[in-house]
Design an enzyme around this catalytic site. Sequence first.
Site, mmCIF file in Angstrom:
data_model
loop_
_atom_site.group_PDB
_atom_site.id
_atom_site.type_symbol
_atom_site.label_atom_id
_atom_site.label_comp_id
_atom_site.label_asym_id
_atom_site.label_seq_id
_atom_site.Cartn_x
_atom_site.Cartn_y
_atom_site.Cartn_z
ATOM 1 N N GLU A 1 0.825 -1.217 0.000
ATOM 2 C CA GLU A 1 0.000 0.000 0.000
ATOM 3 C C GLU A 1 0.856 1.262 0.000
ATOM 4 O OE1 GLU A 1 -3.155 0.186 2.825
ATOM 5 O OE2 GLU A 1 -3.999 -1.744 2.252
ATOM 6 N N GLY A 2 1.971 1.214 -0.723
ATOM 7 C CA GLY A 2 2.879 2.352 -0.799
ATOM 8 C C GLY A 2 4.081 2.118 0.088
#
Length: 818
Positions: free
Chosen positions: A505-506
């Site tokens: 998620e990043g």
Amino acid sequence: MSVLICLAAIVVAVLVLAYLRAPLWLSSLVALAGTGFGVYGRGAHIGWLVGVAVVLAILNFKPLRRALITGPLFGIFKKITPPMSQTEQEAVDAGTVWWDRDLFSGKPDFAKLHSYPAPKLSAEEEAFLNGPTEQLCAMLDDWKITTETKDLPPEVWQFIKDQGFLGMIIKREYGGKEFSNYAHARVVTKIATRSGSAAVTVMVPNSLGPGELLQHYGTEAQKNYYLPRLAKGVDIPCFALTSPEAGSDAGGIPDFGVVARGSYTDPLTGEHHDNVLGIRLSWEKRYITLGPVATVLGMAFKLYDPEHLIGEKDDIGITCALIPTNHEGVNIGRRHYPGTAVFMNGPNWGKDVFIPMDWVIGGASYVGQGWRMLVECLSVGRCISLPAMSVASGKVASFTTGAYARIRNQFGLAIGRFEGVDEALGRIGGMAYQMDAAQRLALTGLDMGEKPSVLSGILKYHNTERMRKVLNDAMDVHAGKAVCIGPRNYLASGYGAIPVAITVEGANILTRSMIIYGQGAIRCHPFVLKEMRAAMANDAVAFDDAVIGHMGFTISNKARAFVMGLTGARLVAAPKSGPTAQNYRDIVRLSAAFAFLSDMGMATLGGSLKFREKLSARLGDMLSGLYIATAALKKFHDDGEPKEDRPLVRWAVESALYDVQEAMNGFLNNHPNRFLAWCMRRVVFPLGMSLKGPADRVGTRIARSLMEPSPSRARLTEFMYVPKDENDAVGVLEPAMKAVIETEGLESKLRRAQREGQLRAITARGRLEEARAKGFITEAEFAAVERARRLKREVIMVDDFDKDLKHADPEAVHRVVF
């Protein structure tokens, strides 16, 4: 002398007006009056008055100001402002700004903060958390899942489906539970305290993926077909975004589709269709959670239309589609092996796979809008899933390490009494409080209808980093107990899963260095986005309004930061009295200093600040620390300000604000314009860096509260699954800790009797029996000590296996040598 007095009066008046953010016209009148008074009767200096009057007239008369000041500035601004790609534009526009805007303002409104409702579970949500979620946790054996079966047992999968765990975010009209974001996060947290593998399995369908995207953008036909199936687990979803060549740069995915006509057999109905308008897809994805077992594949790809079958553009843009995984050409089933976080995750791929246009999420009208769809939904998911798992790690580390530090002793003393261990325990409790508070405040915003994209980046980065730190400290305190993996090791699985949380998620490096401040500076600043939009629209009038407001904003924050730096912010009105009052004042001071440094960074570095990632990261750290500090104060307020929690909130706030100060120091130490950096330091730290980190005694109080049953410990570990079985490695901790505490006096009595020569047996067991025989202790006391020692052995024992490391010895705890 009178001239000096006049000048001093003018300086004070200017500071006061700037501090109070007086309007330009009022400040101009005061400046003009002060100048006139200063030169009254001194004809030789009348030119000063005329000059000041001319400058103020230009500033206040908009047509003249635009012609002489903001017009030329507008031309320069348009040249130096870096172009914004479509994906960057959509990322900036995604979500909403909320409390983060206040922190960027230099003057946060605490009355507004405390007016936000405290998060609360509904009766249905609480029943689900205490019923099915508790049952699910009891079914989970994380050791078997991660080392033997490498998957959840079939009965667990079925329970998850039957009880609606996969449909927590789906609306009731489609058969889902439609839980609040707060409830969703708490369910994930509780499961994660038992098994990370199960938590990931539950959280992914409820986070960024087909369910979320369908509810917001799907056609009615897509919603009516898929959402009921997803809610009941008839279909298992996954979403494929990451490619081998595009990880953090999701906008650079090489996967592509070409609009074409073709034929396909519908895998749902078995019907064959010819000459259908659709998309011919080629892709290769990896790291796709639930991908190996998914029945419906969400897909992001770039879409092209070289024959202009659906419009005039060749490059349509990123598009999202839903593909049944049994469709011809879809390849799934292989798995990645993400360390100890064993969950279904793997690659999928396909070449020249034809899909009809109505498989695009939202239908043909939503082609090219995939990136906007993704970033809008991601701002919600990043506030929930991984932050909830991080909160779970904080709760587990606090619960287990506090108990272990009281149960385990060396040199006749509980190891938690040693200052080195005490220090680690203080950090564990303080960071657990920070993580929980930070997520609670963001969940409040989500349940109010906000989509705080900047705060989601702060949560993702800082909660997962704190997860790493608390688990490192917990591992250190447990020492060899945590080094050797086995059914009794309740930390190793979470410790091994840290890289997953840090990466997905990043990636955290990217999130800190580019995302938090990159989005925050544009979205949260009261004027920057207005200036950029004015430049893109070539609107000189709007730019004039924005840039004059921006100048006043910067001057005000400079004055406020300087005055509060000189006074230690003691003149600032605090919304609370008592031990947290100065915390609120310090936040106001640092918020003004942050806003000033941010503006100076943007003004002096311009578009290059985007590429000076170390400086940008430090500005992001300032915003993040302010958010975490205010979230901790909000949690303390919502909990009724219990006095037992004062050490926790103090540690959480003082630690966060000290981090803000250190980020400011790092920013000033590394700003390329050294003279300007010196000047900014005089404004922000006129008396030096005065903030201190949490005192040792504060950490000690936290450590003591974790090493015994206490209201503070209970609140900190709320929503953690605690097994009732004393044969469970976690379940035995609480009764063992209580038994050890209850018998500490008796053990001290036995040691004293040994030192005095009254007990002469060689072994501890022998001395205990001798003490009973001689009447030093009663039968009941003998039984209490015996039970405490048995439970203590259950806690400190480490698994041993056969030589092939396949089978642990469940009877090792009963091995009697001494």
